[in-house]
Design a protein around this motif. Structure first.
Motif, PDB file in Angstrom:
ATOM      1  N   ASN A 195       0.788  -1.183  -0.064  1.00 53.80           N
ATOM      2  CA  ASN A 195      -0.139  -0.220   0.071  1.00 53.80           C
ATOM      3  C   ASN A 195       0.842   1.317  -0.057  1.00 53.80           C
ATOM      4  O   ASN A 195       0.316   2.417  -0.006  1.00 53.80           O
ATOM      5  CB  ASN A 195      -0.868  -0.062   1.196  1.00 53.80           C
ATOM      6  CG  ASN A 195      -2.057   1.195   1.087  1.00 53.80           C
ATOM      7  OD1 ASN A 195      -2.760   0.979   0.053  1.00 53.80           O
ATOM      8  ND2 ASN A 195      -2.378   1.780   2.251  1.00 53.80           N
ATOM      9  N   VAL A 196       2.295   1.109   0.016  1.00 54.95           N
ATOM     10  CA  VAL A 196       3.125   2.319   0.038  1.00 54.95           C
ATOM     11  C   VAL A 196       2.923   3.052  -1.270  1.00 54.95           C
ATOM     12  O   VAL A 196       2.953   2.561  -2.469  1.00 54.95           O
ATOM     13  CB  VAL A 196       4.436   1.912   0.135  1.00 54.95           C
ATOM     14  CG1 VAL A 196       5.483   3.082   0.145  1.00 54.95           C
ATOM     15  CG2 VAL A 196       4.760   1.128   1.456  1.00 54.95           C
ATOM     16  N   ARG A 197       2.640   4.339  -1.158  1.00 53.91           N
ATOM     17  CA  ARG A 197       2.661   5.209  -2.175  1.00 53.91           C
ATOM     18  C   ARG A 197       3.754   6.168  -2.234  1.00 53.91           C
ATOM     19  O   ARG A 197       3.712   6.998  -3.483  1.00 53.91           O
ATOM     20  CB  ARG A 197       0.907   5.759  -2.062  1.00 53.91           C
ATOM     21  CG  ARG A 197      -0.040   4.930  -2.109  1.00 53.91           C
ATOM     22  CD  ARG A 197      -0.075   4.777  -3.614  1.00 53.91           C
ATOM     23  NE  ARG A 197      -1.267   3.355  -3.788  1.00 53.91           N
ATOM     24  CZ  ARG A 197      -1.164   2.057  -3.520  1.00 53.91           C
ATOM     25  NH1 ARG A 197      -0.007   1.706  -3.478  1.00 53.91           N
ATOM     26  NH2 ARG A 197      -2.097   1.377  -3.634  1.00 53.91           N
ATOM     27  N   GLU A 198       4.225   6.585  -1.257  1.00 55.85           N
ATOM     28  CA  GLU A 198       5.585   7.502  -1.316  1.00 55.85           C
ATOM     29  C   GLU A 198       6.559   6.885  -0.461  1.00 55.85           C
ATOM     30  O   GLU A 198       6.397   6.555   0.595  1.00 55.85           O
ATOM     31  CB  GLU A 198       4.853   8.711  -0.704  1.00 55.85           C
ATOM     32  CG  GLU A 198       5.928   9.970  -0.698  1.00 55.85           C
ATOM     33  CD  GLU A 198       5.537  11.251  -0.266  1.00 55.85           C
ATOM     34  OE1 GLU A 198       5.198  12.257  -0.977  1.00 55.85           O
ATOM     35  OE2 GLU A 198       5.559  11.514   0.965  1.00 55.85           O
ATOM     36  N   ILE A 199       7.842   7.025  -1.185  1.00 55.87           N
ATOM     37  CA  ILE A 199       9.046   6.534  -0.473  1.00 55.87           C
ATOM     38  C   ILE A 199       9.922   7.937  -0.412  1.00 55.87           C
ATOM     39  O   ILE A 199      10.279   8.413  -1.367  1.00 55.87           O
ATOM     40  CB  ILE A 199       9.619   5.582  -1.269  1.00 55.87           C
ATOM     41  CG1 ILE A 199       8.705   4.128  -1.541  1.00 55.87           C
ATOM     42  CG2 ILE A 199      11.079   4.998  -0.566  1.00 55.87           C
ATOM     43  CD1 ILE A 199       8.028   4.105  -2.745  1.00 55.87           C
ATOM     44  N   VAL A 200      10.139   8.119   0.983  1.00 52.21           N
ATOM     45  CA  VAL A 200      10.946   9.693   0.928  1.00 52.21           C
ATOM     46  C   VAL A 200      12.474   9.026   1.427  1.00 52.21           C
ATOM     47  O   VAL A 200      12.489   8.199   2.414  1.00 52.21           O
ATOM     48  CB  VAL A 200      10.461  10.403   2.205  1.00 52.21           C
ATOM     49  CG1 VAL A 200      11.341  11.623   2.161  1.00 52.21           C
ATOM     50  CG2 VAL A 200       9.021  10.845   1.868  1.00 52.21           C
ATOM     51  N   VAL A 201      13.618   9.274   0.676  1.00 49.68           N
ATOM     52  CA  VAL A 201      14.877   9.003   0.820  1.00 49.68           C
ATOM     53  C   VAL A 201      15.575  10.184   1.522  1.00 49.68           C
ATOM     54  O   VAL A 201      15.557  11.232   0.882  1.00 49.68           O
ATOM     55  CB  VAL A 201      15.574   8.634  -0.295  1.00 49.68           C
ATOM     56  CG1 VAL A 201      16.808   8.109   0.027  1.00 49.68           C
ATOM     57  CG2 VAL A 201      14.643   7.456  -1.066  1.00 49.68           C
ATOM     58  N   LEU A 202      15.951   9.849   2.676  1.00 53.06           N
ATOM     59  CA  LEU A 202      16.635  11.015   3.578  1.00 53.06           C
ATOM     60  C   LEU A 202      18.251  11.042   3.347  1.00 53.06           C
ATOM     61  O   LEU A 202      18.801  10.077   3.847  1.00 53.06           O
ATOM     62  CB  LEU A 202      16.152  11.223   4.966  1.00 53.06           C
ATOM     63  CG  LEU A 202      14.581  11.331   4.997  1.00 53.06           C
ATOM     64  CD1 LEU A 202      14.355  11.182   6.718  1.00 53.06           C
ATOM     65  CD2 LEU A 202      14.005  12.394   4.630  1.00 53.06           C
ATOM     66  N   GLY A 203      19.051  11.951   3.006  1.00 57.72           N
ATOM     67  CA  GLY A 203      20.377  12.308   3.131  1.00 57.72           C
ATOM     68  C   GLY A 203      20.840  13.219   4.076  1.00 57.72           C
ATOM     69  O   GLY A 203      20.257  14.409   3.958  1.00 57.72           O
ATOM     70  N   ARG A 204      21.913  13.010   4.594  1.00 57.89           N
ATOM     71  CA  ARG A 204      22.379  13.944   5.841  1.00 57.89           C
ATOM     72  C   ARG A 204      23.092  14.962   5.210  1.00 57.89           C
ATOM     73  O   ARG A 204      23.250  16.082   5.764  1.00 57.89           O
ATOM     74  CB  ARG A 204      23.061  13.256   6.925  1.00 57.89           C
ATOM     75  CG  ARG A 204      24.291  12.552   6.528  1.00 57.89           C
ATOM     76  CD  ARG A 204      24.870  11.714   7.886  1.00 57.89           C
ATOM     77  NE  ARG A 204      26.261  11.211   7.482  1.00 57.89           N
ATOM     78  CZ  ARG A 204      27.383  11.503   7.788  1.00 57.89           C
ATOM     79  NH1 ARG A 204      27.458  12.587   8.295  1.00 57.89           N
ATOM     80  NH2 ARG A 204      28.366  10.678   7.193  1.00 57.89           N
ATOM     81  N   ARG A 205      23.769  14.820   4.083  1.00 52.98           N
ATOM     82  CA  ARG A 205      24.423  15.694   3.389  1.00 52.98           C
ATOM     83  C   ARG A 205      23.972  16.253   1.879  1.00 52.98           C
ATOM     84  O   ARG A 205      22.748  15.951   1.915  1.00 52.98           O
ATOM     85  CB  ARG A 205      26.016  15.307   2.991  1.00 52.98           C
ATOM     86  CG  ARG A 205      26.728  14.813   4.371  1.00 52.98           C
ATOM     87  CD  ARG A 205      28.256  14.573   4.179  1.00 52.98           C
ATOM     88  NE  ARG A 205      28.320  13.585   3.414  1.00 52.98           N
ATOM     89  CZ  ARG A 205      29.490  13.020   3.125  1.00 52.98           C
ATOM     90  NH1 ARG A 205      30.633  13.852   3.194  1.00 52.98           N
ATOM     91  NH2 ARG A 205      29.526  11.880   2.597  1.00 52.98           N
ATOM     92  N   GLY A 206      24.573  16.935   1.153  1.00 48.68           N
ATOM     93  CA  GLY A 206      23.878  17.393  -0.044  1.00 48.68           C
ATOM     94  C   GLY A 206      24.034  16.772  -1.232  1.00 48.68           C
ATOM     95  O   GLY A 206      24.746  15.539  -1.240  1.00 48.68           O
ATOM     96  N   PRO A 207      23.383  16.891  -2.275  1.00 49.39           N
ATOM     97  CA  PRO A 207      23.331  16.306  -3.642  1.00 49.39           C
ATOM     98  C   PRO A 207      24.979  15.835  -3.932  1.00 49.39           C
ATOM     99  O   PRO A 207      24.960  15.052  -4.716  1.00 49.39           O
ATOM    100  CB  PRO A 207      22.728  17.043  -4.716  1.00 49.39           C
ATOM    101  CG  PRO A 207      22.009  18.064  -3.667  1.00 49.39           C
ATOM    102  CD  PRO A 207      22.666  18.268  -2.546  1.00 49.39           C
ATOM    103  N   ALA A 208      25.733  16.873  -3.863  1.00 49.98           N
ATOM    104  CA  ALA A 208      27.232  16.642  -4.282  1.00 49.98           C
ATOM    105  C   ALA A 208      28.013  15.570  -3.374  1.00 49.98           C
ATOM    106  O   ALA A 208      28.901  15.157  -3.801  1.00 49.98           O
ATOM    107  CB  ALA A 208      28.032  17.902  -4.119  1.00 49.98           C
TER     108      ALA A 208
END
Length: 477
Positions: A195-208
């Motif tokens: 039933n998962v509709r949204e998966i939020v991926v968390l990163g502690r640093r930035g895109p680089a």
């Protein structure tokens, strides 16, 4: 006596049958620096199956990565290679059993546990290590009986590496996509009915600083029924990251990741059934809930330059909460202590110098247990070469073990007593055939056997069926 001749071959044990172990075996059996060297390699694994994370860690929808096992199959074809599965060090064999039978022992056991976040609520039901989910959907016998409740609409994945990307993608695949893979049957139905509709991926640093490889990050943007979303503000680089990306120190992978994420930020959602949200510069501080996971609290970070010049996250006063029913932490693997072998509790590795274990004779480490959980599968090839070069230098210097009984017959007798259900490479080939045969009618690469009993059953030599007795002939009287 000279070691490495036909009469007195160099006997090497490798504990662990993942990529690092197989690369080490391959380098030993084809040692270009010692063309006349006769080597016998015996490889041990506590599971009945080889390949390590190639079988139990690579996502089922990544067949190209799994194809690396063909290289290991070539190594296994060598006449002086032996595989002994379902044999565990500390249970069936001791450290002394190995050092008394081999000139050298190489530990290639990887990093078998996950790192914890160390925040309140981490042990609530619904909070998992990503490694547990990965092992479960890949059919690892130790994890097949886990029960994942995917009834929540939002799942959080903490981490910015390839395992986090794999978990996000697996949670977003359609039934049709899953049905074409070798995902374990017990996981296929649960994932397909999620039933998962949204998966939020968390990163502690930035895109680089994200640790994704470019192909893994690109795959998130090609999902059949999931949009990928990056807030334009999250994709924008802070001054320190911008200076880093523009410097010669920046790796091409990091530059390409920034380009990919900038492209995602400019995309218009297509209204697909699910969405994968990539967040940056945020760190979880608490998992919320009383009886089970109900949400997560995280702080926003800023990047600061450390004394060594690296960019590190520093929490700000800004925090945020999100409702969710699932949290998967994917912040790294950790090595565990091996009975009788030195271990560094801080780095969770075996202390070594170029692969040679500190203060030991004839004992070596390779792969993640040597250097920590870094790099991709191919990284282990160079790593294994370094360890093998060190071992061969010790051979030349006369600094290997002097085993009491280095014969293969001695080892075989010991295993017949201690581990009578051990699996040979021929047994693994029987398992392989059985799984592929089961998958063929369904258009799948294989249907995995996921219990130790089932694997051992497939590995056992089948007795030829007795022909039916011919009917007795009449006497004619």
């Amino acid at each position: 006596m000279a070691i490495g001749t036909t009469d007195h071959p160099l006997r090497v044990a490798i504990v662990g049958s993942g990529p690092a172990g197989f690369y080490a075996a391959g380098h030993l059996l084809k040692a270009k620096s010692h063309p006349d060297l006769c080597v016998q390699v015996d490889m041990f694994d506590r599971l009945p199956t080889p390949w390590g994370l190639v079988r139990a860690g690579v996502a089922p929808d990544d067949p190209n990565i799994k194809a690396v096992s063909r290289v290991y199959e070539k190594t296994a074809e060598h006449p002086e290679f032996r595989f002994y599965g379902n044999v565990e060090l500390g249970r069936d064999l001791s450290h002394d059993d190995l050092t008394s039978r081999y000139h050298a022992v190489i530990y290639a056991v990887g990093a078998q546990t996950d790192r914890r976040m160390g925040i309140p609520g981490e042990d609530l039901p619904g909070s998992w290590a990503a490694t547990e989910l990965v092992a479960w959907y890949n059919g690892h016998p130790d994890y097949r009986d886990l029960e994942f409740d995917l009834g929540a609409e939002r799942a959080i994945v903490v981490g910015n590496g390839n395992v986090a990307a794999d978990v996000a993608r697996m949670l977003a695949l359609t039934r049709e996509e899953l049905a074409k893979t070798d995902v374990a049957d017990h996981a296929l139905e649960v994932l397909a009915d999620s039933n998962v509709r949204e998966i939020v991926v968390l990163g502690r640093r930035g895109p680089a600083q994200a640790a994704f490889t470019n192909p893994e990050l690109l795959e998130l943007g090609d999902m059949t029924d999931a949009d990928v979303f990056v807030d334009p503000g999250d994709a924008e680089l802070d001054p320190l990251s911008k200076a880093f990306i523009e410097s010669e120190a920046a790796h091409a992978t990091a530059r390409k990741n920034v380009d990919i994420l900038t492209g995602y930020a400019a995309r218009e959602p297509l209204g697909k059934r699910r969405r994968i949200v990539l967040r940056f510069l945020v760190s979880p501080v608490e998992i919320l809930g009383s009886e089970r996971v109900e949400g997560i609290r995280f702080v926003h970070n800023e990047l600061v330059e450390g004394d060594d010049g690296s960019l590190r996250p520093r929490p700000t006063d800004l925090s945020e909460e999100l409702d969710c029913g699932l949290v998967f932490r994917s912040i790294g693997y950790q090595g565990t202590r091996i009975p009788g072998v030195p271990f560094d509790e801080r780095s969770c590795t075996i202390p070594n110098e170029h692969g040679r274990i500190s203060d030991r004779t004839g004992e070596y480490a390779v792969g993640w247990i040597k250097r920590g959980p870094t790099g991709i599968i191919g990284t282990n090839k160079r790593d294994a070469q370094e360890t093998v070069d060190t071992l061969l230098a010790d051979l030349d210097a006369g600094k290997l073990n002097e085993p009491a009984d280095p014969s293969r017959e001695s080892l075989e007798l010991l295993l017949s007593d201690r581990a009578p259900e051990h699996v040979t490479y021929e047994g693994w080939e029987a398992i392989d055939r059985a799984e592929k045969d089961a998958g063929e009618p369904h258009g799948r690469p294989r249907v995995k056997l996921t219990t130790t009993e089932g694997l051992l059953g497939a590995a056992r030599p089948r007795r030829p069926e007795r022909p039916e007795p011919a009917p007795a002939r009449g006497t004619g009287r």
